[in-house]
Design an enzyme around this catalytic site. Structure first.
Site, PDB file in Angstrom:
ATOM      1  N   ASP A 133       0.815  -1.082  -0.001  1.00 51.37           N
ATOM      2  CA  ASP A 133      -0.052  -0.062   0.158  1.00 51.37           C
ATOM      3  C   ASP A 133       0.901   1.176   0.056  1.00 51.37           C
ATOM      4  OD1 ASP A 133      -2.125   1.972   0.321  1.00 51.37           O
ATOM      5  OD2 ASP A 133      -2.186   1.607   2.532  1.00 51.37           O
ATOM      6  N   ASP A 193      -2.114   5.756  -5.234  1.00 48.90           N
ATOM      7  CA  ASP A 193      -2.366   5.056  -3.980  1.00 48.90           C
ATOM      8  C   ASP A 193      -2.688   3.630  -4.601  1.00 48.90           C
ATOM      9  OD1 ASP A 193      -3.075   3.853  -1.811  1.00 48.90           O
ATOM     10  OD2 ASP A 193      -4.683   5.142  -1.326  1.00 48.90           O
TER      11      ASP A 193
END
Length: 506
Positions: free
Chosen positions: A103, A290
Site C-alpha cells: 500500500d 495510491d
C-alpha cells in the site's frame, strides 16, 4: 490507510483460502514468488476494497522487472478480481508467511498476532508467533490504525522481513491484537505493508522500504508497479524493488515531483471529460498515487459532473426504487387497512425490528454504510422511509399511482455522492474517455478501464469507478488515483529523486 484520508464505502470481503505458492529462481538468482488468482464475488470485493482503503486511516497494493544481477526484489501479485493486489512476505526466522497488500497510501507493516485470540478476523488468518522466531526482538509500544468505523489495535515488535529475495533486518512492525471483523474477517489478505513515507506511520516507525534502501538491499531507491487488469490471466502483476521492468511499459515515463511527503502526492492539472475541459483543477489540484485504493476519488463537484456525463445513477437510489416497485402497492393497501404502520415492514419481512424509527435516523442509516443491520439494514430503512411518505400522501387523498411516484421522488433525493453509482452496461462503448493532466501530458482512461462490470448478460451490473471524496489541503482539492489508473499506467515511485512516474503499461 492509517492516515487522515478517508473513504465512504465499506463492506465485507468474501473469504477464500490463498492458493498454493509457487517459487522459482530466474534472472540473476532473483526469487519470484508466484500466487494464483481466485474467482470471487467481484461486486462484494469492489464494495469492500474499493474504498475501505481511502480511510481516515488508509491502506493497499503490488508488481515486476528486467534488472541487473542483484540489488532488487520482485514480488508477484495476485489480482483479486481487479479490486485488490497482494503478494506474500515472510516475517521471522524461519519465515512465517503472510499475504499482504502493498500500500503506497500508508507506511506501517502489520499482521495478525497469536496474541489476537478474540477477533475472528485474526483467528482465521495466519498469525505471527514471536516465540517461533530466533530473530525476534520485543518493543511493546502500542499502536492503533483507524479504518472508517473499523480499526486494528496492537503493538510494535521487531524481526526480519523477507520480501521476494530480499531480507530486511531489524524491521519494526505491528502485531495486531484486535481487528475489526466487519472490515477484515473475509479479506483475502492477512495484513498490509505500507510503502508510503515515514511521516504517516502510526508510531513513526521506519518503513520496510526505507530499510531496504538504508541496508543497501537495492541498487536504486526506486520501486515500480505493474498491475495486470486482465482478470482471466494467471499473472496478477508484479512489484519490483530497486528498478523497473521495461517489458511492462511503452515509451518513457512522465515524472512529476512529490509535493508533500507522507503520501506519494504530486501536482495534477485539468481533468477532461471527453475532449472538453471540466474546469476543475485547471489551476492545479493535489493528487495521490495510491495502490491501496481500487477507484478514482475526487471532489464531489467534478465526480458528479463525470457521473452525469456517463449516465451513472446511485446504487442506493436504485435499490430504493426497486423496493417501491416490488412492495409499494401492497404497502399502500396495508396502510389503508387495519395493519399498524409500524408493523408493516416487519410483516412483509423487510425488517426484523417491530417498531418505528424517526426520519432523521432513517436517513442517517441509509447514508452510513456501516449501520447496525439488526433491524434489517438498508432495505428496512427504505421501507420505513416509504411508509412515512405514503402516510402523508394518503392523508392528502392522492391516487395510488401518484403516491408511488412521490415515493420514487424520495428515492431520487437520497444522498449519492459518496456511494456507488451504476451505469447502463449497454452504453459503455458510447461513454467518454476521462483524461488527467500530469506533467503537461494527458493520461486517458477509457470506459472499459473506469467501469467495473460484474456478471454477464442480463444479470450484469456495471459500476462507475468514480467516487466522491472531499478533502481540502493547502495545495487545493485532492484526487486519489488508485488501481484503475495504475493498471493502464505503469507507475514508478522514485524515492531517491522524490518523484512519481507514469508510462503506458503493456
Amino acid at each position: 490507510m492509517g492516515t487522515p484520508i478517508k473513504a465512504s464505502l465499506l463492506a465485507l470481503f468474501l473469504f477464500f483460502l490463498l492458493s498454493p505458492t509457487a517459487f522459482s529462481v530466474s534472472n540473476g538468482g532473483l526469487l519470484r514468488v508466484g500466487l494464483k488468482k481466485r474467482k470471487v464475488d467481484r461486486l462484494d470485493q469492489l464494495r469492500a476494497h474499493g474504498v475501505h482503503m481511502l480511510g481516515n486511516a488508509r491502506k493497499d497494493f503490488g508488481f515486476r522487472r528486467t534488472l541487473s544481477d542483484s540489488g532488487s526484489g520482485i514480488v508477484a501479485l495476485t489480482n483479486d478480481r481487479d479490486t485488490a493486489y497482494y503478494g506474500e512476505i515472510g516475517i521471522g526466522t524461519p519465515p512465517q508467511n503472510f499475504a499482504v497488500i502493498f500500500d503506497t497510501g500508508s507506511s506501517d507493516l502489520w499482521v495478525p498476532s497469536t496474541k489476537c485470540d478474540t477477533s475472528l478476523a485474526c483467528v482465521i488468518h495466519p498469525r505471527y508467533d514471536s516465540g517461533d522466531s530466533s530473530t525476534y526482538k520485543g518493543n511493546g509500544t502500542t499502536a492503533s490504525i483507524q479504518y472508517g468505523t473499523g480499526a486494528i489495535v496492537g503493538f510494535y515488535s521487531q524481526d526480519s522481513v523477507e520480501v521476494g529475495d530480499l531480507v530486511v533486518e531489524h524491521q519494526d512492525f505491528i502485531e495486531t491484537t484486535e481487528e475489526d471483523d466487519t472490515v477484515f474477517l473475509k479479506s483475502e489478505f492477512d495484513g498490509i505493508l505500507g510503502l508510503g513515507f515515514q511521516e504517516i506511520s502510526a508510531g513513526k516507525a521506519v518503513p520496510v522500504w526505507y530499510n531496504m534502501v538504508n541496508q543497501g538491499l537495492v541498487e536504486e531507491a526506486v520501486f515500480s508497479f505493474w498491475l495486470n487488469r486482465n482478470v482471466d490471466e494467471e499473472e496478477g502483476g508484479e512489484l519490483v524493488f530497486g528498478g523497473v521492468d521495461p517489458n511492462h511499459f511503452r515509451g518513457n515515463h512522465t515524472y512529476v515531483p512529490v509535493t508533500r511527503k507522507g503520501y506519494w502526492q504530486f501536482e495534477m492539472g485539468d481533468v477532461l471529460i471527453g475532449d472538453k475541459s471540466s474546469g476543475f483543477c485547471a489551476g492545479g489540484c493535489a493528487a495521490i498515487a495510491d495502490s491501496g485504493t481500487s477507484f478514482f476519488a475526487g471532489p464531489t463537484a467534478i465526480i458528479t459532473q463525470i457521473n452525469q456525463a456517463i449516465g451513472a445513477k446511485g446504487v442506493l437510489n436504485q435499490q430504493c426504487k426497486t423496493l417501491v416497485g416490488q412492495y409499494g402497492k401492497n404497502m399502500i393497501q396495508m396502510l389503508t387497512s387495519e395493519v399498524q404502520p409500524d408493523k408493516i415492514c416487519s410483516h412483509m419481512k423487510l425488517c426484523t425490528f417491530d417498531g418505528a424509527h424517526d426520519v432523521r435516523s432513517m436517513i442517517e442509516s441509509v447514508v452510513d454504510k456501516n449501520n447496525d443491520k439488526s433491524s434489517g439494514g438498508e432495505i428496512c430503512t427504505f421501507c420505513e422511509m416509504a411508509l412515512v411518505r405514503m402516510q402523508n400522501e394518503i392523508k392528502r387523498n392522492e391516487t395510488e399511482d401518484n403516491i408511488i411516484n412521490h415515493v420514487n421522488e424520495v428515492c431520487d433525493q437520497l444522498p449519492t455522492s459518496s456511494a456507488e453509482s451504476i451505469v447502463d452496461c449497454n452504453g459503455i462503448s458510447s461513454m467518454p474517455n476521462i483524461a488527467f493532466t500530469i506533467g503537461s501530458k494527458l493520461f486517458e482512461v477509457t470506459p472499459e478501464q473506469y467501469i467495473y462490470k460484474v456478471g454477464e448478460g442480463e444479470a450484469a451490473t456495471c459500476i462507475s469507478g468514480f467516487t466522491a471524496l472531499d478533502i481540502m489541503s493547502p495545495q487545493g482539492p485532492i484526487w486519489i488515483l488508485g488501481d484503475m489508473f495504475m493498471g493502464p499506467y505503469h507507475t514508478v515511485f522514485d524515492y531517491g529523486k522524490l518523484r512519481v512516474g507514469f508510462a503506458e503499461a503493456v
